[in-house]
Motif scaffolding. Structure first.
Motif, mmCIF file in Angstrom:
data_model
loop_
_atom_site.group_PDB
_atom_site.id
_atom_site.type_symbol
_atom_site.label_atom_id
_atom_site.label_comp_id
_atom_site.label_asym_id
_atom_site.label_seq_id
_atom_site.Cartn_x
_atom_site.Cartn_y
_atom_site.Cartn_z
ATOM 1 N N ARG A 217 1.365 1.348 -29.910
ATOM 2 C CA ARG A 217 0.741 2.082 -28.810
ATOM 3 C C ARG A 217 0.580 3.521 -29.261
ATOM 4 N NH1 ARG A 217 0.978 0.028 -23.524
ATOM 5 N NH2 ARG A 217 2.168 -1.871 -23.340
ATOM 6 N N ALA A 218 -0.587 4.078 -29.067
ATOM 7 C CA ALA A 218 -0.817 5.479 -29.415
ATOM 8 C C ALA A 218 -0.024 6.355 -28.460
ATOM 9 C CB ALA A 218 -2.297 5.813 -29.341
ATOM 10 N N GLY A 219 0.837 7.202 -28.992
ATOM 11 C CA GLY A 219 1.627 8.094 -28.158
ATOM 12 C C GLY A 219 2.705 7.403 -27.362
ATOM 13 N N PRO B 175 -2.104 -0.929 -25.982
ATOM 14 C CA PRO B 175 -1.573 -1.576 -27.183
ATOM 15 C C PRO B 175 -2.692 -1.980 -28.141
ATOM 16 C CG PRO B 175 -1.368 -3.025 -25.279
ATOM 17 C CD PRO B 175 -1.898 -1.724 -24.776
ATOM 18 N N PHE B 176 -2.372 -1.941 -29.435
ATOM 19 C CA PHE B 176 -3.320 -2.368 -30.456
ATOM 20 C C PHE B 176 -2.559 -3.099 -31.551
ATOM 21 C CE2 PHE B 176 -1.794 1.772 -31.686
ATOM 22 C CZ PHE B 176 -1.595 1.674 -33.049
ATOM 23 N N ASN B 177 -3.241 -3.970 -32.274
ATOM 24 C CA ASN B 177 -2.639 -4.708 -33.377
ATOM 25 C C ASN B 177 -2.550 -3.797 -34.594
ATOM 26 O OD1 ASN B 177 -2.471 -7.003 -31.811
ATOM 27 N ND2 ASN B 177 -4.383 -7.848 -32.563
#
Length: 154
Positions: free
Chosen positions: A58-60, A65-67
């Motif tokens: 997760r950015a920050g 969410p991203f893979n």
């Protein structure tokens, strides 16, 4: 974990020791296992095997969410002669670490739990805590304190 604990407490306790075993260094775990002198008889429910898992990020810490990518893991499951089942899933391709972690998990569900806790889990936790403190001290040594000087009246 005691037999009087409820399911939630048992799950939390098991997550704690399984996480500790998964994060432990393979050399540390193997050395402590050898020193403990435990040699339970067991049968494989699932012999150690390699696989991959998707790591998400997760950015920050609060973004979507991203893979992030895939990570290699080794997992196994075994059954002690007394019927206790142990599982392990560890990062990397280390069959021996997975075997020892699964044995520790199974033994933590038997009368040998106090021995495993005292001879393996407690020393692992102490070593990890010492490593965290050493990293924190090394980082603190590089800390720079900035301050602003104000001239005149404000």
């Amino acid at each position: 974990m005691s037999r009087n604990d409820g399911p939630a407490e048992q799950t939390t306790a098991r997550q704690g020791w399984m996480g500790l075993l998964a994060r432990a260094g393979a050399g540390d775990l193997a050395a402590l296992w050898a020193e403990a002198g435990l040699a339970p008889r067991f049968t494989w429910a699932r012999a150690p095997e390699f696989g991959g898992v998707m790591v998400r990020g997760r950015a920050g810490g609060s973004g979507a969410p991203f893979n992030l990518g895939e990570m290699t893991v080794t997992r196994c499951a075994l059954t002690l002669e007394g019927g206790a089942v142990g599982h392990a899933c560890v990062a990397g391709r280390d069959r021996e670490k997975a075997r020892i972690a699964a044995l520790c998990d199974a033994l933590m569900q038997t009368e040998a739990a106090d021995t495993v806790r005292a001879r393996i889990l407690a020393p692992l936790e102490a070593r990890m805590q010492a490593a965290r403190q050493a990293r924190a001290a090394k980082a603190a040594a590089t800390k720079v304190d900035f301050f602003t000087m104000v001239r005149g009246d404000n």
